[in-house]
Design a protein around this motif. Structure first.
Motif, PDB file in Angstrom:
ATOM      1  N   HIS A 267       0.837  -1.197   0.000  1.00  0.00           N
ATOM      2  CA  HIS A 267       0.000   0.000   0.000  1.00  0.00           C
ATOM      3  C   HIS A 267       0.873   1.247   0.000  1.00  0.00           C
ATOM      4  O   HIS A 267       1.689   1.439   0.913  1.00  0.00           O
ATOM      5  CB  HIS A 267      -0.911   0.014   1.219  1.00  0.00           C
ATOM      6  CG  HIS A 267      -1.653   1.308   1.389  1.00  0.00           C
ATOM      7  ND1 HIS A 267      -2.667   1.691   0.552  1.00  0.00           N
ATOM      8  CD2 HIS A 267      -1.495   2.313   2.278  1.00  0.00           C
ATOM      9  CE1 HIS A 267      -3.112   2.877   0.929  1.00  0.00           C
ATOM     10  NE2 HIS A 267      -2.423   3.272   1.964  1.00  0.00           N
ATOM     11  N   PRO A 268       0.725   2.125  -0.998  1.00  0.00           N
ATOM     12  CA  PRO A 268       1.565   3.318  -1.069  1.00  0.00           C
ATOM     13  C   PRO A 268       1.008   4.451  -0.218  1.00  0.00           C
ATOM     14  O   PRO A 268       0.438   5.425  -0.730  1.00  0.00           O
ATOM     15  CB  PRO A 268       1.549   3.652  -2.566  1.00  0.00           C
ATOM     16  CG  PRO A 268       0.209   3.181  -3.034  1.00  0.00           C
ATOM     17  CD  PRO A 268      -0.125   1.969  -2.188  1.00  0.00           C
ATOM     18  N   GLY A 269       1.188   4.315   1.090  1.00  0.00           N
ATOM     19  CA  GLY A 269       0.682   5.347   1.995  1.00  0.00           C
ATOM     20  C   GLY A 269       1.346   6.690   1.789  1.00  0.00           C
ATOM     21  O   GLY A 269       0.797   7.728   2.143  1.00  0.00           O
ATOM     22  N   GLY A 270       2.528   6.677   1.216  1.00  0.00           N
ATOM     23  CA  GLY A 270       3.297   7.877   0.929  1.00  0.00           C
ATOM     24  C   GLY A 270       4.702   7.459   0.551  1.00  0.00           C
ATOM     25  O   GLY A 270       5.107   6.316   0.801  1.00  0.00           O
ATOM     26  N   PRO A 271       5.481   8.357  -0.038  1.00  0.00           N
ATOM     27  CA  PRO A 271       6.823   7.961  -0.492  1.00  0.00           C
ATOM     28  C   PRO A 271       7.743   7.524   0.639  1.00  0.00           C
ATOM     29  O   PRO A 271       8.546   6.609   0.456  1.00  0.00           O
ATOM     30  CB  PRO A 271       7.337   9.214  -1.202  1.00  0.00           C
ATOM     31  CG  PRO A 271       6.455  10.326  -0.754  1.00  0.00           C
ATOM     32  CD  PRO A 271       5.132   9.737  -0.428  1.00  0.00           C
ATOM     33  N   LYS A 272       7.640   8.141   1.812  1.00  0.00           N
ATOM     34  CA  LYS A 272       8.511   7.746   2.918  1.00  0.00           C
ATOM     35  C   LYS A 272       8.202   6.329   3.388  1.00  0.00           C
ATOM     36  O   LYS A 272       9.119   5.575   3.752  1.00  0.00           O
ATOM     37  CB  LYS A 272       8.369   8.734   4.074  1.00  0.00           C
ATOM     38  CG  LYS A 272       8.968  10.107   3.792  1.00  0.00           C
ATOM     39  CD  LYS A 272       8.884  11.006   5.007  1.00  0.00           C
ATOM     40  CE  LYS A 272       9.517  12.363   4.732  1.00  0.00           C
ATOM     41  NZ  LYS A 272       9.417  13.279   5.904  1.00  0.00           N
ATOM     42  N   ILE A 273       6.943   5.965   3.388  1.00  0.00           N
ATOM     43  CA  ILE A 273       6.565   4.607   3.787  1.00  0.00           C
ATOM     44  C   ILE A 273       7.153   3.589   2.815  1.00  0.00           C
ATOM     45  O   ILE A 273       7.720   2.565   3.225  1.00  0.00           O
ATOM     46  CB  ILE A 273       5.042   4.482   3.876  1.00  0.00           C
ATOM     47  CG1 ILE A 273       4.527   5.229   5.112  1.00  0.00           C
ATOM     48  CG2 ILE A 273       4.598   3.020   3.901  1.00  0.00           C
ATOM     49  CD1 ILE A 273       3.029   5.252   5.254  1.00  0.00           C
ATOM     50  N   LEU A 274       7.053   3.845   1.528  1.00  0.00           N
ATOM     51  CA  LEU A 274       7.620   2.921   0.547  1.00  0.00           C
ATOM     52  C   LEU A 274       9.134   2.850   0.670  1.00  0.00           C
ATOM     53  O   LEU A 274       9.727   1.765   0.547  1.00  0.00           O
ATOM     54  CB  LEU A 274       7.219   3.345  -0.859  1.00  0.00           C
ATOM     55  CG  LEU A 274       5.721   3.239  -1.177  1.00  0.00           C
ATOM     56  CD1 LEU A 274       5.442   3.745  -2.583  1.00  0.00           C
ATOM     57  CD2 LEU A 274       5.220   1.807  -1.011  1.00  0.00           C
ATOM     58  N   ASP A 275       9.779   3.972   0.925  1.00  0.00           N
ATOM     59  CA  ASP A 275      11.237   3.974   1.100  1.00  0.00           C
ATOM     60  C   ASP A 275      11.647   3.114   2.295  1.00  0.00           C
ATOM     61  O   ASP A 275      12.629   2.365   2.230  1.00  0.00           O
ATOM     62  CB  ASP A 275      11.752   5.403   1.295  1.00  0.00           C
ATOM     63  CG  ASP A 275      11.674   6.241   0.026  1.00  0.00           C
ATOM     64  OD1 ASP A 275      11.487   5.663  -1.055  1.00  0.00           O
ATOM     65  OD2 ASP A 275      11.789   7.483   0.137  1.00  0.00           O
ATOM     66  N   VAL A 276      10.907   3.222   3.395  1.00  0.00           N
ATOM     67  CA  VAL A 276      11.216   2.445   4.601  1.00  0.00           C
ATOM     68  C   VAL A 276      11.056   0.952   4.330  1.00  0.00           C
ATOM     69  O   VAL A 276      11.909   0.138   4.720  1.00  0.00           O
ATOM     70  CB  VAL A 276      10.312   2.891   5.776  1.00  0.00           C
ATOM     71  CG1 VAL A 276      10.301   1.833   6.877  1.00  0.00           C
ATOM     72  CG2 VAL A 276      10.792   4.216   6.332  1.00  0.00           C
ATOM     73  N   ILE A 277       9.969   0.567   3.672  1.00  0.00           N
ATOM     74  CA  ILE A 277       9.742  -0.852   3.380  1.00  0.00           C
ATOM     75  C   ILE A 277      10.860  -1.386   2.498  1.00  0.00           C
ATOM     76  O   ILE A 277      11.412  -2.472   2.733  1.00  0.00           O
ATOM     77  CB  ILE A 277       8.377  -1.048   2.696  1.00  0.00           C
ATOM     78  CG1 ILE A 277       7.244  -0.526   3.580  1.00  0.00           C
ATOM     79  CG2 ILE A 277       8.166  -2.512   2.349  1.00  0.00           C
ATOM     80  CD1 ILE A 277       7.165  -1.128   4.946  1.00  0.00           C
ATOM     81  N   GLU A 278      11.197  -0.636   1.458  1.00  0.00           N
ATOM     82  CA  GLU A 278      12.251  -1.075   0.542  1.00  0.00           C
ATOM     83  C   GLU A 278      13.580  -1.228   1.257  1.00  0.00           C
ATOM     84  O   GLU A 278      14.300  -2.226   1.060  1.00  0.00           O
ATOM     85  CB  GLU A 278      12.377  -0.053  -0.592  1.00  0.00           C
ATOM     86  CG  GLU A 278      13.393  -0.430  -1.656  1.00  0.00           C
ATOM     87  CD  GLU A 278      13.427   0.603  -2.764  1.00  0.00           C
ATOM     88  OE1 GLU A 278      12.736   0.406  -3.772  1.00  0.00           O
ATOM     89  OE2 GLU A 278      14.135   1.621  -2.598  1.00  0.00           O
ATOM     90  N   GLU A 279      13.907  -0.273   2.121  1.00  0.00           N
ATOM     91  CA  GLU A 279      15.200  -0.297   2.807  1.00  0.00           C
ATOM     92  C   GLU A 279      15.266  -1.411   3.840  1.00  0.00           C
ATOM     93  O   GLU A 279      16.231  -2.189   3.874  1.00  0.00           O
ATOM     94  CB  GLU A 279      15.447   1.050   3.480  1.00  0.00           C
ATOM     95  CG  GLU A 279      16.722   1.102   4.305  1.00  0.00           C
ATOM     96  CD  GLU A 279      16.872   2.401   5.073  1.00  0.00           C
ATOM     97  OE1 GLU A 279      17.689   2.431   6.011  1.00  0.00           O
ATOM     98  OE2 GLU A 279      16.172   3.376   4.754  1.00  0.00           O
TER      99      GLU A 279
END
Length: 345
Positions: A267-279
């Motif tokens: 779920h793309p809650g926002g760019p920071k959330i996606l960055d955290v999941i990816e990292e």
């Protein structure tokens, strides 16, 4: 075995993010907040959004909650019907064959609800079982899909899930003080409907519903809120949400048996959330491309969004054999599901 037999998406008209800013929100915020708000809009990861009630056409920020709920019924019915029609056609299933009809929404309420009215208008059987799920926010699609999958596996009958959100109806009045959480909400959220048909598993090309997991950190219960006020529903979105997800997501992913090689519908809650999941999960650079593309093109549509990402993965020429779905919401809660090959097919 329950399999994903069909998905249907319905979207209201699209609006460019820059046009939303220059045509409305630049005037919505006073000079003390305007520069900050513009930066948040520009860094939201959103290029365009869908709005059933566009602020470029009508400003609902001062509307009463009752007036917003009246409009919710007007806008939600045709959107829900279109998404369901597309999902049923994709699955090759008739409306009167549906045994369970579940609806998720946290942006509008009415009784009789969408579950009753849509079942009537679409010609579902009088004996269809219905389930309405509210107040679960962005992760609602996953527990709802789990309930629908259980029904299919138990009763050997097709079932239908509709997730529909009209966040544009909850534009908040301009505040006297700087409220970053409201600015972020105004920059991210959009409208959509997504429907999914699950059937007993006999299609070897369909994804089978394999697993559902949840984790709630009650120490962060106030990090994501959705309060009913006299002027619509008001979002509370703490900037600490990505940090809480970073704390839990590795262990949570391990309960799903997830690996970087899986397909990822996050779920793309926002760019920071996606960055955290990816990292934190050490994913390949393109693992969350579908999530970022959905965010850019459609915004954060709350509960339908993870299904929109799944649909994007499902339609690829080389789609992944296994998909991990992950979404986040009030609680603070992480929900995850795994779809895999249909071994019954």
């Amino acid at each position: 075995m329950s399999t994903i037999a069909g998905i249907g998406i319905s979207l209201p008209p699209s609006v460019d993010q820059d046009d939303l800013w220059s045509g409305f929100f630049a005037r919505h915020y006073d000079s003390r907040r305007r520069a900050l708000a513009q930066r948040i809009f520009q860094n939201s990861g959103v290029r365009s959004r869908q709005t059933a009630v566009s602020p470029l056409v009508e400003d609902v920020s001062e509307w009463s909650t009752g007036r917003r709920m009246d409009r919710y019924r007007v806008e939600a019915m045709p959107m829900g019907k279109e998404a369901i029609d597309r999902a049923l056609a994709d699955a090759g299933v008739r409306a009167d064959e549906i045994g369970l009809f579940a609806v998720c929404s946290c942006t509008g309420y009415a009784t009789p609800g969408l579950d009753i009215l849509l079942a009537r208008d679409l010609g579902m059987a009088p004996t269809v079982q219905r389930l309405f799920i509210g107040h679960m926010g962005c992760y609602a699609a996953l527990p709802a899909m789990g309930a629908v999958a259980d029904f299919v596996a138990t009763h050997n009958r097709p079932a239908l899930l509709l997730c529909i959100e009209l966040t544009s109806l909850h534009l908040q009045p301009a505040a006297a003080r700087v409220d970053i959480q409201q600015i972020v909400s105004h920059a991210l959220f959009a409208d959509a409907a997504a429907a999914v048909v699950l059937t007993p598993g006999d299609d070897s090309d369909a994804y089978a519903f394999r697993q559902l997991s949840a984790l709630t950190d009650v120490t962060a219960v106030d990090h994501m809120t959705w309060d009913i006020t006299d002027t619509g529903f008001r979002m509370g979105l703490s900037p600490q949400v990505p940090a809480v997800l970073a704390k839990h997501v590795q262990g949570f992913a391990s309960t799903l048996g997830a690996t970087p090689a899986d397909g990822w519908a996050v779920h793309p809650g926002g760019p920071k959330i996606l960055d955290v999941i990816e990292e934190r999960l050490e994913l390949p650079p393109d693992a969350l491309e579908a999530s970022r593309s959905v965010l850019a093109a459609y915004g954060n549509c709350s509960s339908p969004t993870v299904l929109m990402v799944l649909d994007a993965l499902r339609r690829r020429d080389q789609r992944p054999d296994r998909v991990v779905l992950m979404a986040f919401g009030p609680g603070l809660t992480l929900y995850g599901a795994v779809l895999g090959p249909n071994l019954a097919g």
